[in-house]
Design a protein around this motif. Structure first.
Motif, short mmCIF file in Angstrom:
data_model
loop_
_atom_site.label_atom_id
_atom_site.label_comp_id
_atom_site.label_asym_id
_atom_site.label_seq_id
_atom_site.Cartn_x
_atom_site.Cartn_y
_atom_site.Cartn_z
N VAL A 31 68.76 12.01 -81.60
CA VAL A 31 67.43 12.20 -82.16
C VAL A 31 67.15 13.69 -82.26
O VAL A 31 67.68 14.49 -81.50
N GLY A 32 66.31 14.07 -83.22
CA GLY A 32 66.06 15.48 -83.46
C GLY A 32 67.04 16.03 -84.48
O GLY A 32 67.75 15.29 -85.16
N SER A 33 67.13 17.34 -84.57
CA SER A 33 68.00 17.99 -85.52
C SER A 33 68.26 19.41 -85.06
O SER A 33 67.39 20.04 -84.43
N ARG A 34 69.45 19.93 -85.37
CA ARG A 34 69.74 21.31 -85.02
C ARG A 34 69.11 22.29 -86.02
O ARG A 34 69.16 23.50 -85.82
N ALA A 35 68.55 21.76 -87.10
CA ALA A 35 67.79 22.61 -88.01
C ALA A 35 66.54 23.12 -87.31
O ALA A 35 66.06 22.52 -86.34
N ARG A 36 66.00 24.22 -87.78
CA ARG A 36 64.82 24.81 -87.11
C ARG A 36 63.60 23.90 -87.19
O ARG A 36 62.70 23.98 -86.35
N LYS A 37 63.55 23.04 -88.22
CA LYS A 37 62.47 22.08 -88.29
C LYS A 37 62.93 20.90 -89.12
O LYS A 37 63.85 21.00 -89.93
N THR A 38 62.29 19.76 -88.90
CA THR A 38 62.62 18.56 -89.65
C THR A 38 61.40 17.67 -89.78
O THR A 38 60.56 17.62 -88.87
N SER A 39 61.30 16.97 -90.91
CA SER A 39 60.22 16.01 -91.12
C SER A 39 60.79 14.64 -91.45
O SER A 39 60.10 13.81 -92.06
#
Length: 300
Positions: A20-28
């Motif tokens: 869960v989540g992402s290594r990108a700085r933000k995600t929607s």
């Protein structure tokens, strides 16, 4: 932690492993499941891996210490500092009881008064000097005295000593006592009133309660202590504890900013989030239908 965790690997109760989540700085993308597991106290899944955000170390740092006549003055000064957009790296409050304990425990000679520690950072010495000057003005206008600035790493470490050793010092000062620590968090502008309320209630009950706080977040901790078999004192502790949380909730705060609900704040969670408790139970039932993961925690 929520602000500094990018991605999680979680093992669910049924054996399934998810990311869960992402290594990108933000995600929607989709529901925010990452933040659902962070702070769930192990009741929804077992976090087996996490990716954290790294921050560069500031080029220039300074720590300013200031003493105040009362806790309320210190808290109001903290509110002023945050309102001036100085964005301190750390903004900590410690009361005179904790300072006294540290002086006894460590052999230091810090002034035994409510104290603020303000750590400022900047990429340039010029910008840091300007921020420090503004901070000095705000603190002085707020009643701060005995201002001392530490620039070197050694000086800064010594200045933080009282805050870092506060819990161990107060424990050493009362051998044989049992400690109970709690934390509350309120909207920042409500902080001075709630801190003052807490002090009044504890003093009126004859309790030796000490207060420290990450006051830039509106978060503070109260340490109670008494002999384990002193039922009468613990009854007074619990009465004050309940009054503190009732006051906090009435001012738009939360029963725990950091420590979590665990076992002994379950009733306060029900009071704070009565309208969503059924939904929380539904999520728990979906992810842990047999109640295997930290049973009894969070949900009453």
């Amino acid at each position: 932690m929520r602000d500094n965790v990018l991605e999680l690997r979680v093992a669910l109760a049924g054996g399934e492993v998810i990311r869960v989540g992402s290594r990108a700085r933000k995600t929607s993308a989709g529901y925010d499941l990452k933040n659902l597991f962070i702070g769930a106290e192990g009741t929804l899944g077992v976090i087996t891996e996490l990716t954290v955000r790294l921050w560069p170390l500031p080029a220039h740092l300074v720590v300013l210490r200031a003493n105040f006549a009362t806790l309320g003055e210190a808290a109001r000064s903290a509110v002023d500092i945050m309102g001036a957009a100085l964005q301190p790296e750390r903004l900590e409050l410690i009361d005179e009881r904790q300072i006294h304990a540290v002086n006894v425990h460590k052999g230091t000679d810090f002034p035994e008064a409510p104290t603020l520690w303000i750590e400022l950072a900047s990429p340039s010495e010029t910008a840091l000097a300007e921020a420090l000057e503004l901070c000095r003005e705000l603190v002085t206008d707020g009643g701060g005295t005995g201002l001392h600035a530490a620039h070197s790493a050694e000086e800064r470490a010594k200045l933080w000593e009282a805050r870092h050793h506060a819990y161990y010092a107060i424990t050493a000062l009362h051998p044989g006592h049992v400690n109970m620590t709690t934390d509350l968090c309120v909207p920042l502008h409500q902080l001075p009133e709630v801190v003052e309320f807490t002090r009044r209630e504890a003093d009126a009950a004859g309790l030796d309660a000490s207060i420290v706080g990450h006051v830039g977040d509106g978060n503070f901790h109260v340490l109670f202590h008494a002999p384990p078999d002193d039922a009468e004192t613990w009854e007074r502790v619990n009465r004050v504890y309940d009054a503190m949380i009732t006051e906090t909730l009435s001012r738009g705060g939360t029963c725990t900013g950091e420590h979590g609900v665990g076992l002994h704040k379950r009733a306060y969670l029900a009071r704070e989030h009565a309208d969503t408790l059924t939904l929380m139970r539904g999520i728990k039932g979906l992810l842990d239908p047999q109640g295997l993961l930290n049973p009894g925690k969070i949900l009453p």
